[in-house]
Design a protein around this motif. Sequence first.
Motif, PDB file in Angstrom:
ATOM      1  N   GLU A 145       0.785  -1.078   0.455  1.00 22.64           N
ATOM      2  CA  GLU A 145      -0.137   0.509   0.106  1.00 22.64           C
ATOM      3  C   GLU A 145       0.522   1.292  -0.151  1.00 22.64           C
ATOM      4  O   GLU A 145       1.997   0.989   0.463  1.00 22.64           O
ATOM      5  CB  GLU A 145      -1.002   0.006   1.061  1.00 22.64           C
ATOM      6  CG  GLU A 145      -1.826  -1.310   1.101  1.00 22.64           C
ATOM      7  CD  GLU A 145      -3.256  -0.615  -0.033  1.00 22.64           C
ATOM      8  OE1 GLU A 145      -2.973   0.641   0.099  1.00 22.64           O
ATOM      9  OE2 GLU A 145      -4.175  -1.848   0.124  1.00 22.64           O
ATOM     10  N   LEU A 146       0.662   2.290  -0.868  1.00 23.46           N
ATOM     11  CA  LEU A 146       1.186   3.213  -0.580  1.00 23.46           C
ATOM     12  C   LEU A 146       1.202   4.351   0.507  1.00 23.46           C
ATOM     13  O   LEU A 146       0.261   4.153   1.541  1.00 23.46           O
ATOM     14  CB  LEU A 146       0.392   4.375  -1.658  1.00 23.46           C
ATOM     15  CG  LEU A 146       0.798   3.821  -3.066  1.00 23.46           C
ATOM     16  CD1 LEU A 146       0.275   4.886  -3.679  1.00 23.46           C
ATOM     17  CD2 LEU A 146       2.048   3.650  -3.533  1.00 23.46           C
ATOM     18  N   SER A 147       2.258   4.732   0.851  1.00 25.04           N
ATOM     19  CA  SER A 147       2.451   5.398   1.967  1.00 25.04           C
ATOM     20  C   SER A 147       2.078   6.977   1.588  1.00 25.04           C
ATOM     21  O   SER A 147       2.180   7.009   0.377  1.00 25.04           O
ATOM     22  CB  SER A 147       3.876   5.302   3.534  1.00 25.04           C
ATOM     23  OG  SER A 147       3.679   4.564   3.151  1.00 25.04           O
ATOM     24  N   PRO A 148       1.864   7.871   2.695  1.00 25.86           N
ATOM     25  CA  PRO A 148       1.664   9.062   1.853  1.00 25.86           C
ATOM     26  C   PRO A 148       3.181  10.009   1.231  1.00 25.86           C
ATOM     27  O   PRO A 148       4.338  10.032   1.620  1.00 25.86           O
ATOM     28  CB  PRO A 148       2.432  10.251   3.871  1.00 25.86           C
ATOM     29  CG  PRO A 148       0.914   9.251   4.561  1.00 25.86           C
ATOM     30  CD  PRO A 148       1.631   8.382   3.918  1.00 25.86           C
ATOM     31  N   ASP A 149       2.259  10.794   0.311  1.00 25.95           N
ATOM     32  CA  ASP A 149       3.643  10.998  -1.137  1.00 25.95           C
ATOM     33  C   ASP A 149       4.582  10.205  -1.357  1.00 25.95           C
ATOM     34  O   ASP A 149       5.636  10.636  -1.955  1.00 25.95           O
ATOM     35  CB  ASP A 149       4.626  12.140  -0.037  1.00 25.95           C
ATOM     36  CG  ASP A 149       4.916  13.373  -0.790  1.00 25.95           C
ATOM     37  OD1 ASP A 149       4.133  13.964  -2.325  1.00 25.95           O
ATOM     38  OD2 ASP A 149       6.363  13.463  -0.765  1.00 25.95           O
ATOM     39  N   GLN A 150       3.947   8.967  -1.723  1.00 23.06           N
ATOM     40  CA  GLN A 150       4.483   7.766  -2.576  1.00 23.06           C
ATOM     41  C   GLN A 150       3.335   7.769  -4.004  1.00 23.06           C
ATOM     42  O   GLN A 150       2.254   7.834  -3.689  1.00 23.06           O
ATOM     43  CB  GLN A 150       4.963   6.714  -2.072  1.00 23.06           C
ATOM     44  CG  GLN A 150       5.773   6.655  -0.849  1.00 23.06           C
ATOM     45  CD  GLN A 150       5.535   5.465  -0.845  1.00 23.06           C
ATOM     46  OE1 GLN A 150       4.973   4.553  -0.626  1.00 23.06           O
ATOM     47  NE2 GLN A 150       7.145   5.086  -0.200  1.00 23.06           N
ATOM     48  N   VAL A 151       4.299   7.257  -5.144  1.00 22.19           N
ATOM     49  CA  VAL A 151       3.735   6.822  -6.360  1.00 22.19           C
ATOM     50  C   VAL A 151       3.484   5.314  -6.773  1.00 22.19           C
ATOM     51  O   VAL A 151       4.717   5.222  -6.082  1.00 22.19           O
ATOM     52  CB  VAL A 151       4.218   8.159  -7.189  1.00 22.19           C
ATOM     53  CG1 VAL A 151       3.092   9.687  -6.861  1.00 22.19           C
ATOM     54  CG2 VAL A 151       5.042   8.256  -7.801  1.00 22.19           C
ATOM     55  N   LEU A 152       2.779   4.591  -6.924  1.00 24.07           N
ATOM     56  CA  LEU A 152       3.111   3.359  -8.068  1.00 24.07           C
ATOM     57  C   LEU A 152       2.956   3.594  -9.506  1.00 24.07           C
ATOM     58  O   LEU A 152       2.111   4.047  -9.538  1.00 24.07           O
ATOM     59  CB  LEU A 152       1.329   2.909  -7.677  1.00 24.07           C
ATOM     60  CG  LEU A 152       1.378   1.482  -7.974  1.00 24.07           C
ATOM     61  CD1 LEU A 152       2.237   0.775  -7.291  1.00 24.07           C
ATOM     62  CD2 LEU A 152       0.093   0.774  -8.034  1.00 24.07           C
ATOM     63  N   ILE A 153       3.967   3.006  -9.306  1.00 24.94           N
ATOM     64  CA  ILE A 153       4.608   3.459 -11.086  1.00 24.94           C
ATOM     65  C   ILE A 153       4.180   1.775 -11.730  1.00 24.94           C
ATOM     66  O   ILE A 153       5.289   0.859 -11.438  1.00 24.94           O
ATOM     67  CB  ILE A 153       5.747   3.672 -11.104  1.00 24.94           C
ATOM     68  CG1 ILE A 153       5.721   5.180 -10.475  1.00 24.94           C
ATOM     69  CG2 ILE A 153       6.452   3.889 -12.392  1.00 24.94           C
ATOM     70  CD1 ILE A 153       7.506   5.314 -10.420  1.00 24.94           C
ATOM     71  N   ARG A 154       3.627   2.201 -12.963  1.00 16.70           N
ATOM     72  CA  ARG A 154       3.918   1.022 -13.885  1.00 16.70           C
ATOM     73  C   ARG A 154       5.150   1.307 -14.725  1.00 16.70           C
ATOM     74  O   ARG A 154       4.642   1.888 -14.959  1.00 16.70           O
ATOM     75  CB  ARG A 154       2.090   0.963 -14.439  1.00 16.70           C
ATOM     76  CG  ARG A 154       2.507  -0.630 -15.531  1.00 16.70           C
ATOM     77  CD  ARG A 154       1.099  -0.809 -16.225  1.00 16.70           C
ATOM     78  NE  ARG A 154       0.274   0.268 -16.505  1.00 16.70           N
ATOM     79  CZ  ARG A 154       0.305   0.422 -17.835  1.00 16.70           C
ATOM     80  NH1 ARG A 154       1.152  -0.297 -18.619  1.00 16.70           N
ATOM     81  NH2 ARG A 154      -0.533   1.135 -18.525  1.00 16.70           N
TER      82      ARG A 154
END
Length: 341
Positions: free
Chosen positions: A34-43
């Motif tokens: 799961e993402l934390s604050p100020d993170q992004v998920l990149i494909r």
Amino acid sequence: MPDTLQNRRWVLRKRPEADITSEHLELVTQPVPELSPDQVLIRNIYLSLDPTHRLWMSDREQYLPPVQVGDVMRGGTLGVVEESRSERFRPGDIVKPMVGGWEAYTVADAKMVRPVATHPDLPLSAYMSVLGSTGITAYFGLLDIGKPQPGETVVVSAAAGAVGSIVGQIAKLKGCRVIGIAGGTEKCRWLADELGFDGAIDYRNEDVPAMLDRLCPDGVDIQFENVGGDIMDAIYNRLNLNGRLSLCGMISRYNDEGVMPGPRDFGRVLMKRLTVKGFIVLDYQKRFPEALEALTEWVSRDQLQWKNHVVDGLDNALDGLSLLFSGKNEGKLMVKVSDEP
């Protein structure tokens, strides 16, 4: 993000002592956190395959910490934001994480992600080659270290490779004579007939020292080195007074254990007052915009050509990497991890 989203990743299982095989890297499936604050998920869309990956797998002294056994293999990637918990990025943004990996998805802190300003008339893969680290490496390695002047002779090893081919073309734009060294008649033909090099040497079928004497009768002013070993020595031994050696790589020695040997006649540095400097592209990170502005202009004017060698599928990344060490790749080598948006 769906709870069931799974990530496919190549993990380092064993440090190689020679060639890289399936016993050294393993493709595994793990859940995406799961993402934390100020993170992004990149494909990830493209994964760069580079000679330096062999160094990162070893525990020898190097410019970055070695990849640890059990960790995902490090690698440069370009991808699209799928989910964001940062105000800086939105889903659909094309980005490059500063630290990527051989994986389908990357979770990164937003401060460690760089946006990519793409042009609609250029393929997305160009931003992994001529308008990515490849082009930037060529730009600074030649211009900042080599400091080419009109009329000077530049010799480039691995000249048909991703970096070398760009180096030679920039040198021509700066008014230099350019000689490239490559493996095979077809690669040499491409250098001379299509890229405009003044000469090309096929190291597999020609005597490199003899050809250098014929094509560089007045010696060599700038050596852009990607290979190391005997080819490096042959060029180095012909450097003129105040010659410059820009050391980008030594791929011929990366599979060898122990110390990588340098030029045999080190006294030539003194006698000819040579400048010998190694570099990596990260040294110039603050100046990337300068290089990208110049490279983009040359590309828009059709003054730079490039080739991309795209291997399809993350499953084939390990086999793709072997192409670098056999010399069978044509231009910038990368893996297509997923479809472009």
